[in-house]
Scaffold this active site. Structure first.
Site, short mmCIF file in Angstrom:
data_model
loop_
_atom_site.label_atom_id
_atom_site.label_comp_id
_atom_site.label_asym_id
_atom_site.label_seq_id
_atom_site.Cartn_x
_atom_site.Cartn_y
_atom_site.Cartn_z
N ASP A 28 0.80 -1.23 0.00
CA ASP A 28 0.00 0.00 0.00
C ASP A 28 0.83 1.28 0.00
OD1 ASP A 28 0.83 -0.56 2.58
OD2 ASP A 28 -1.08 -0.11 3.53
N GLU A 51 8.95 -10.84 -2.07
CA GLU A 51 10.04 -9.86 -2.18
C GLU A 51 11.41 -10.50 -2.25
OE1 GLU A 51 6.55 -7.76 -0.18
OE2 GLU A 51 7.60 -9.69 0.10
N HIS A 114 0.74 0.64 10.54
CA HIS A 114 1.00 -0.75 10.21
C HIS A 114 2.33 -0.85 9.45
CE1 HIS A 114 -0.88 0.91 6.62
NE2 HIS A 114 -0.37 -0.10 5.91
N HIS A 115 2.94 -1.99 9.51
CA HIS A 115 4.25 -2.29 8.92
C HIS A 115 5.40 -1.62 9.67
CE1 HIS A 115 2.04 -4.20 5.86
NE2 HIS A 115 2.11 -3.31 4.88
N GLY A 408 26.04 -17.27 -1.58
CA GLY A 408 25.63 -18.65 -1.40
C GLY A 408 24.28 -18.84 -0.73
N ASP A 435 16.75 -30.16 -5.36
CA ASP A 435 15.40 -30.30 -4.80
C ASP A 435 15.21 -29.46 -3.55
OD1 ASP A 435 17.31 -32.03 -3.71
OD2 ASP A 435 15.87 -33.61 -3.25
N ASN A 462 18.21 -35.47 -5.57
CA ASN A 462 19.01 -36.48 -4.88
C ASN A 462 18.53 -36.67 -3.44
OD1 ASN A 462 19.98 -34.09 -3.81
ND2 ASN A 462 21.92 -34.18 -4.89
N GLY A 464 17.43 -34.68 -0.74
CA GLY A 464 17.97 -34.05 0.46
C GLY A 464 18.98 -32.96 0.14
N GLU A 468 25.00 -30.06 2.33
CA GLU A 468 25.02 -30.06 3.80
C GLU A 468 25.38 -31.45 4.34
OE1 GLU A 468 24.97 -27.25 4.79
OE2 GLU A 468 23.51 -25.99 3.79
#
Length: 560
Positions: A28, A51, A114-115, A408, A435, A462, A464, A468
């Site tokens: 707004d 965003e 607001h915001h 990254g 994925d 793969n 997962g 990591e």
């Protein structure tokens, strides 16, 4: 004196720096500005899903066009975009973040709107964003024109993000301007002539004495868009040439003297041996981040390294301030002999050839997929397996690579691919996303469809977060997530809805799952034959199979 709406002046300056798409989400406090964007025949509204994705799209757009822009609303909108904007700042991209803020009257009164945080402080978000911008402004009527110009110019010159907050009541506010506004200042000042002359003499002398000089091209060459000057230097010198990961795509890999990607311990062994033999290293536009240097194993001997950068020329241990590579390199090229030197290094070293089997392994995939890609492709490779596998990928002629090696942020590639695809509709975008990353930003698939874009999307499944798992906790539950029916993505996002097809939604080509090499190659024949369609391939890969480059990086990062 003529007058202009402040909002219109802002848009005019964006168009001046080659922006024709503005990404973002309505709110707004920004919608009057969106009216101006929508009514401008030279601009397109990005209409992103959120965003964060809009900031990624502006980043990808900037990598192709030289600059990008997004519009968010005060507080909730701008904070949602901060991660992507920080990535653009880190990776040296001039993205202009425009924020619609409450009216000047409400801000002066400290109203509990607001915001906001409810404390009457309307500078808090501006202050946050100022930390990830080279220039920022919260516009006031009296200085709005000059502040808009200052922020955009500084962003272009610094190759960093800029922040402009515009109160809602100033968007249509008319202010006087000179009869003819000067263009934005976007050119760096000339190098200091005396210092440059000394630097040129010293560098030329070092080159003439070197028996085995090499060149390493890095990411700042792309950011400052001086590939042409660097290419001419490489061709005239004939020196063996390498790219760092962030410099991938900055050099024509068809050149006889191109030798591959150098990233410290992550490099192909034979490439690393060539670098070790060099008695002079000329690095151009270097970015010494951990993943760009093989976890800082890119340990070049300073006593035989010349660094050409945007802010200085460094010869061994002497620094020539403000002698920037953009002006310096063409002068250096002119000092070289007309005939390039010839080095007998044999064929360029490549990854292991494709190993036998039926599974779609990384060894197979990244060597096979370029056979089906168009020239002048745009490759958007996600943080993790795709990003590191692309380092030694032999892409088609003229390929641009979009990765986020320094920042990254997972999920970046999906939004960035939207921005890249709409930045140049004449080039085909190939999106490679894992994925896990896809689950963060998959909403942007609907933006591909809305704009009639026709990327080829490879969902690398793969099961997962593989990167990591390789770093820590291969069997831990936190590195896994709910499996999706990825191959039905285009259907879910409305690619087949009659209403959307009337709006210009692209035709759909291949959409499905491939688990064997034969299935993949059959699907890619369909992709290749239908360049005017959007394609979605869910590629099933072995769960713990990883590119060699990623395995080496992880092995060298244990003590980071």
């Amino acid at each position: 004196m003529p007058s202009i709406k402040i909002g219109q002046h802002l848009l005019n300056r964006l168009k001046e720096i080659n922006i024709d798409v503005v990404f973002g989400v309505p709110g707004d406090f920004n919608m009057p500005l969106l009216d101006l964007i929508e009514d401008d025949p030279e601009l397109t509204w990005g209409n992103n899903a959120n965003e964060l994705n809009a900031s990624y799209a502006a980043d990808g757009y900037a990598r192709i066009r030289g600059a990008g822009a997004l519009v968010t609303t005060f507080g909730v909108g701008e904070l949602s975009a901060v991660n992507g904007v920080a990535g653009s700042y880190a990776e040296m991209l001039p993205v202009i973040h425009i924020v619609g803020t409450p009216s000047t009257k409400s801000q002066a009164a400290g109203a509990m709107l607001h915001h906001s945080l409810g404390d009457g402080n309307f500078d808090v978000f501006f202050n946050m964003s100022s930390m990830i911008a080279c220039a920022s402004a919260h516009l006031k009527k009296q200085t709005a024109i000059s502040e808009i110009d200052r922020v955009i110019s500084q962003a272009l010159l610094s190759k960093r993000t800029g922040y402009i907050g515009i109160p809602i009541d100033l968007i249509f506010c008319e202010v006087e301007i000179p009869g003819s506004l000067p263009p934005l200042q976007t050119q760096l000042p000339k190098n200091p002539p005396q210092v440059q002359e000394i630097a040129l003499r010293v560098v030329s002398d070092a080159i003439s004495k070197a028996k085995f000089p090499v060149i390493i091209v890095d990411g700042c060459v792309l950011r400052h868009r001086c590939q042409k000057q660097v290419q001419e230097f490489i061709e005239r010198s004939g020196f063996p040439t390498y790219v760092a990961p962030m410099g991938k795509g900055a050099v024509d890999e068809r050149l006889q003297c191109f030798r591959g990607c150098y990233s410290g311990n992550v490099t192909l062994e034979a490439v690393g041996e060539e670098i070790k033999q060099a008695d002079l290293i000329i690095e151009i536009g270097s970015i010494k981040s951990d993943f760009n240097t093989g976890n800082f194993s890119y340990a070049l001997d300073r006593s035989k390294t010349i660094t050409l950068h945007s802010f200085a020329t460094i010869v061994f241990c002497a620094e020539y301030q403000k002698v920037s590579m953009m002006e310096f390199i063409p002068l250096l090229t002119q000092t070289l002999p007309e005939q390039p030197r010839v080095f007998d290094l044999g064929p360029r070293h490549k990854p292991l050839p494709i190993q036998p089997g039926t599974e779609i392994t990384h060894n197979y995939f990244w060597q096979k997929v370029p056979e089906f890609m168009d020239e002048n492709a745009i490759v958007c490779a996600e943080t993790g397996t795709a990003e590191f596998a692309s380092l030694n990928m032999d892409g088609p002629v003229g390929t641009t690579y979009i990765t986020q090696i320094l920042w990254g942020s997972i999920g970046f590639s999906v939004g960035a691919a939207v921005g890249a695809a709409i930045a140049d509709r004449n080039r085909r975008v190939y999106l490679f996303v894992g994925d896990g990353s896809f689950q963060l930003t998959c909403q942007e698939v609907c933006v591909f469809l809305r704009h009639g874009l026709t990327p080829v999307i490879f969902l690398l499944n793969n099961d997962g977060y593989l990167i990591e798992k390789l770093i820590h906790g291969p069997e831990r539950a936190y590195n896994n997530f709910q499996m999706w029916e990825y191959s039905k993505t285009l259907d879910y996002f409305g690619a087949h809805l009659e209403k959307n097809s009337k709006m210009g939604c692209p035709k759909v080509g291949f959409e499905g799952k491939v688990a064997t090499r034969d299935e993949f190659e059959e699907a890619m024949k369909q992709v290749q034959a239908n360049p005017d369609k959007i394609h979605f391939l869910e590629v099933i890969m072995p769960q713990f199979d990883a590119p060699r480059e990623l395995e080496l990086l992880v092995a060298n990062s244990e003590n980071r």
